[in-house]
Design a protein around this motif. Structure first.
Motif, mmCIF file in Angstrom:
data_model
loop_
_atom_site.group_PDB
_atom_site.id
_atom_site.type_symbol
_atom_site.label_atom_id
_atom_site.label_comp_id
_atom_site.label_asym_id
_atom_site.label_seq_id
_atom_site.Cartn_x
_atom_site.Cartn_y
_atom_site.Cartn_z
ATOM 1 N N CYS A 1 -42.685 26.288 -32.328
ATOM 2 C CA CYS A 1 -43.509 26.033 -31.153
ATOM 3 C C CYS A 1 -42.936 26.750 -29.944
ATOM 4 N N PHE A 2 -43.773 26.913 -28.905
ATOM 5 C CA PHE A 2 -43.370 27.679 -27.730
ATOM 6 C C PHE A 2 -44.153 27.230 -26.501
ATOM 7 N N PHE A 3 -43.653 27.616 -25.338
ATOM 8 C CA PHE A 3 -44.298 27.311 -24.063
ATOM 9 C C PHE A 3 -44.517 28.617 -23.313
ATOM 10 N N GLN A 4 -45.763 28.858 -22.897
ATOM 11 C CA GLN A 4 -46.092 30.028 -22.088
ATOM 12 C C GLN A 4 -46.364 29.572 -20.661
ATOM 13 N N SER A 5 -45.619 30.096 -19.732
ATOM 14 C CA SER A 5 -45.814 29.790 -18.323
ATOM 15 C C SER A 5 -47.112 30.412 -17.826
ATOM 16 N N PHE B 1 -48.987 25.414 -24.495
ATOM 17 C CA PHE B 1 -48.029 24.951 -25.490
ATOM 18 C C PHE B 1 -48.645 25.285 -26.833
ATOM 19 N N GLY B 2 -47.923 26.062 -27.638
ATOM 20 C CA GLY B 2 -48.500 26.511 -28.891
ATOM 21 C C GLY B 2 -47.571 26.376 -30.077
ATOM 22 N N PHE C 1 -52.547 24.765 -26.923
ATOM 23 C CA PHE C 1 -53.153 23.804 -26.021
ATOM 24 C C PHE C 1 -52.907 24.222 -24.575
ATOM 25 N N ALA C 2 -53.946 24.225 -23.770
ATOM 26 C CA ALA C 2 -53.830 24.519 -22.342
ATOM 27 C C ALA C 2 -53.234 23.308 -21.643
ATOM 28 N N THR D 1 -49.689 14.328 -19.136
ATOM 29 C CA THR D 1 -49.907 12.897 -18.963
ATOM 30 C C THR D 1 -49.195 12.164 -20.105
ATOM 31 N N ALA D 2 -49.125 10.864 -20.007
ATOM 32 C CA ALA D 2 -48.517 10.063 -21.078
ATOM 33 C C ALA D 2 -49.282 10.258 -22.390
ATOM 34 N N ALA D 3 -50.604 10.349 -22.313
ATOM 35 C CA ALA D 3 -51.410 10.569 -23.519
ATOM 36 C C ALA D 3 -51.116 11.946 -24.123
ATOM 37 N N ASP D 4 -50.973 12.962 -23.263
ATOM 38 C CA ASP D 4 -50.637 14.307 -23.741
ATOM 39 C C ASP D 4 -49.279 14.298 -24.444
ATOM 40 N N GLU D 5 -48.320 13.627 -23.836
ATOM 41 C CA GLU D 5 -46.974 13.564 -24.416
ATOM 42 C C GLU D 5 -47.010 12.895 -25.789
ATOM 43 N N ALA D 6 -47.792 11.832 -25.931
ATOM 44 C CA ALA D 6 -47.903 11.151 -27.221
ATOM 45 C C ALA D 6 -48.522 12.075 -28.263
ATOM 46 N N ARG D 7 -49.532 12.829 -27.869
ATOM 47 C CA ARG D 7 -50.169 13.764 -28.799
ATOM 48 C C ARG D 7 -49.191 14.868 -29.211
ATOM 49 N N ILE D 8 -48.431 15.373 -28.259
ATOM 50 C CA ILE D 8 -47.440 16.411 -28.563
ATOM 51 C C ILE D 8 -46.387 15.876 -29.519
#
Length: 104
Positions: free
Chosen positions: A49-53, A64-65, A82-83, A88-95
């Motif tokens: 996985c990776f993070f693109q600024s 985040f891909g 994912f853009a 959010t807390a929901a995003d963090e749980a999904r990640i």
């Protein structure tokens, strides 16, 4: 990799730092590294996985891909990136759930 995160603008840096903490807690077997100048996390030397600024790619959102090494296959089609405008807390749980599946 942490130096690359430190160079990011404040909003991207905050997301990248939070993602780093989530990844280290959810997938401790992944090793932090850079990949094409981006923060990334690898298993057995292969980026998962990776993070693109947003700033680096001049886009309105960060990304985040997952690479093809991530175990996310589901049917004939599945999302791999994912853009992110914020976390959010929901995003963090999904990640967290995606990371667990990706390294399984």
């Amino acid at each position: 990799m942490l130096a690359k995160i430190a160079e990011m603008p404040k909003s991207d840096r905050a997301m990248a730092e939070r993602l780093h903490a989530i990844i280290k807690a959810s997938a401790p077997d992944l090793s932090p590294r850079t990949w094409y100048g981006m923060p990334a996390y690898a298993k057995d030397g292969k980026v998962v996985c990776f993070f693109q600024s947003a700033q680096n790619f001049k886009t309105r959102y960060a990304t985040f891909g997952f690479s093809d090494k991530a175990n996310l296959d589901k049917g004939a089609m599945w999302p791999t990136a994912f853009a992110l405008k914020e976390l959010t807390a929901a995003d963090e749980a999904r990640i967290r759930a995606l990371l667990t599946k990706a390294v399984s």
